[in-house]
Scaffold this motif. Structure first.
Motif: not given
Ligand SMILES: *[C@@H]1O[C@H](CO)[C@@H](O)[C@H](O)[C@H]1NC(C)=O
Ligand SMILES: *[C@@H]1O[C@H](CO)[C@@H](O)[C@H](O)[C@H]1NC(C)=O
Ligand SMILES: *[C@@H]1O[C@H](CO)[C@@H](O)[C@H](O)[C@H]1NC(C)=O
Ligand SMILES: *[C@@H]1O[C@H](CO)[C@@H](O)[C@H](O)[C@H]1NC(C)=O
Ligand SMILES: *[C@@H]1O[C@H](CO)[C@@H](O)[C@H](O)[C@H]1NC(C)=O
Ligand SMILES: *[C@@H]1O[C@H](CO)[C@@H](O)[C@H](O)[C@H]1NC(C)=O
Ligand SMILES: *[C@@H]1O[C@H](CO)[C@@H](O)[C@H](O)[C@H]1NC(C)=O
Ligand SMILES: *[C@@H]1O[C@H](CO)[C@@H](O)[C@H](O)[C@H]1NC(C)=O
Ligand SMILES: *[C@@H]1O[C@H](CO)[C@@H](O)[C@H](O)[C@H]1NC(C)=O
Length: 464
Positions: A31, A34-35, A38-39, A54-55
């Motif tokens: 997690d 991932k963040s 993603a960021k 979202s993903n």
């Protein structure tokens, strides 16, 4: 006093990473990563509009591993850039993608230099940044990308020399640095990247000779050095490249003769040596290369007898134009139905005004060429037409040519031209076929080049 600064933030991030790595709940670690990923993606203009999704692993350009960490980013902006004026335009924070293996940003209008930070992606196996506006020198940190299997930096504005350190990318199979502004030499050390099957350095300003070490690249299937300023000779070590299918060395200043060793390249399909300063004869056994279908020797100083070109019928493309060859055009050419492109214009020394030299081929040379030296494909169509008439007639049409109606071409009958030593064919199909060849041939020898068919349509008509 302890204060928040960007470096202490980084330390904290690293520390957190370690803590999570050591923690038994791997979901937390994923997690967290991932963040971060993603960021980093959302910081890029390309994905900013997609923040609602979202993903990020479900985005079309992104692939993730089982842990949900990005392993592949594959963006081609072409349609977006040109249709919507919407490109990637800025880089990613490479430090956020520890597991990435493949990165492509093609046609994205990326500008400026490649950041040194790219060296952090030491797990990268595929990197493609072709058709952007990237410039400057390749970052030194590139040598860190030792896992690279494919590197494509073609069609940019990279400058400087080709760093010999690229040899440390030992796993490279595909290396494309074509259409840039690289100068200097082809590094001999490229000869130690032994797994290369594809090497393209064409369209740069490389000005060395071709290093013999490239002959060590025994897995090479395509080698393209076209359109540089390379000089010196073709290394005879190229005879060891027995997997080579495409060899493109055109548009350089390569001199010396064509090494006989080229005849060893049994897999060779395409050979482009055009627009160089090659001298001497074409190696006789080249014609034994049964896969060869494309041959360009145009604009050199090759000599010898044209008749020696063996098995021209393997070929779809044959360009011998603008050389110093003499002799008659090979008879067999008229039966070469595969041949779609044929250029035999100005085989002889263009400066020679000596009519006795040209007389050798006169019967095959289109009138406008013999008189004006005009260079068109249509001249070869003419030569082909004469050859075709010769084939069905058993002799050079000679006087018949001048007795033809120069405006329509339809002055004589099939019976007039057929080989009189043979009995007139009674089989209707054979008559039809002969008539077809005959009509095509007549169209080929029309006086006005603009009414002659193209070589392609001749080929199509004959292979019907
Ligand atoms: C998370 O990121 C850290 C460094 O940022 C990396 O060492 C670690 O392997 C990553 N973990 C996963 C599960 O991707
Ligand atoms: C991205 O968002 C901007 C502003 O909302 C919009 O003008 C643009 O058309 C969007 N681009 C795409 C490709 O959706
Ligand atoms: C944005 O997301 C949508 C839906 O997931 C996708 O179809 C589109 O290709 C994405 N656009 C870009 C520029 O990635
Ligand atoms: C390379 O990948 C391995 C395994 O996936 C990972 O442990 C390592 O941290 C990665 N290296 C870098 C520099 O990201
Ligand atoms: C090269 O990769 C290693 C990890 O494999 C990394 O620690 C180092 O910072 C990288 N060097 C450069 C110049 O990017
Ligand atoms: C070349 O490829 C072979 C087979 O794929 C592999 O075993 C070998 O390690 C590679 N050599 C280098 C220097 O990468
Ligand atoms: C090749 O080009 C480089 C850079 O433009 C120049 O410095 C060098 O003198 C040239 N070498 C030759 C042999 O022309
Ligand atoms: C070929 O070119 C090189 C470099 O320009 C020159 O040194 C050499 O003399 C030339 N060789 C021949 C046979 O013309
Ligand atoms: C033309 O070539 C022939 C044969 O090579 C030679 O004998 C003759 O002198 C040449 N004529 C001219 C005008 O150069």
């Amino acid at each position: 006093m302890w204060m928040w600064s960007s470096s202490s933030m980084e330390n904290l991030v690293v520390l957190l990473g370690i803590v999570f790595m050591l923690s038994p709940t791997s979901t937390a670690a994923s997690d967290f990563n991932k963040s971060l990923e993603a960021k980093a993606l959302l910081a890029n203009l390309w994905w900013r509009n997609n923040s609602s999704a979202s993903n990020h692993c479900s985005w079309p350009e992104i692939s993730c591993n089982e842990e949900g960490s990005v392993v592949k980013i594959d963006v081609n902006c072409l349609n977006y850039c040109y249709r919507y004026q919407y490109c990637v335009q800025n880089w990613l924070d490479f430090s956020s993608f520890p597991n990435i293996k493949a990165l492509s940003f093609d046609d994205c209008k990326l500008r400026g230099i490649i950041p040194e930070q790219i060296g952090l992606l030491s797990n990268l196996t595929h990197l493609s940044l072709s058709r952007n506006f990237l410039s400057g020198k390749l970052p030194i940190s590139f040598t860190n990308l030792t896992q690279l299997v494919a590197l494509d930096l073609s069609s940019n504005y990279f400058t400087g020399i080709l760093p010999s350190q690229i040899r440390s990318l030992k796993n490279l199979v595909h290396l494309d640095l074509s259409r840039n502004l690289f100068v200097g030499s082809v590094p001999p050390s490229f000869g130690s990247i032994v797994n290369l099957t594809f090497l393209d350095l064409s369209g740069n300003h490389l000005n060395s000779s071709i290093p013999w070490e490239l002959g060590n690249l025994q897995k090479l299937e395509r080698l393209n050095l076209r359109d540089n300023n390379l000089d010196g000779t073709i290394p005879s070590t190229f005879g060891y490249l027995n997997k080579l299918k495409i060899l493109t060395l055109g548009m350089n200043h390569i001199n010396g003769s064509i090494p006989l060793d080229i005849q060893n390249l049994k897999k060779l399909e395409q050979l482009d040596l055009g627009r160089n300063d090659l001298v001497g004869a074409i190696p006789r056994d080249l014609g034994k290369l049964s896969s060869l279908f494309y041959l360009d020797f145009s604009s050199n100083k090759l000599s010898g007898n044209v008749y020696l070109i063996p098995n021209p019928c393997h070929l779809e493309h044959l360009d011998l134009s603008k050389n110093l060859m003499t002799g008659n055009i090979p008879n067999g050419l008229s039966r070469c139905y595969l041949l779609e492109y044929l250029d035999l214009t100005r085989l002889l020394d263009p400066d020679s005004s000596n009519q006795t030299v040209i007389a050798g081929t006169l019967g095959y040379i289109a009138p406008e060429l013999a008189y004006t030296m005009a260079l068109t494909e249509k001249c070869d169509v003419y030569s082909f037409g004469v050859l075709a008439l010769e084939t069905i007639g058993g002799k050079h049409p000679g006087q018949l040519l001048s007795s033809l109606n120069r405006f329509s071409g339809y002055g004589i009958s099939l019976a007039d031209i057929l080989d009189s030593r043979l009995t007139y064919p009674s089989d209707e199909q054979i008559q039809k076929d002969l008539l077809r060849v005959y009509n095509v041939a007549l169209a080929c020898i029309l006086t006005d080049p603009k009414y002659r068919p193209t070589m392609r349509s001749v080929s199509q008509e004959l292979s019907r």
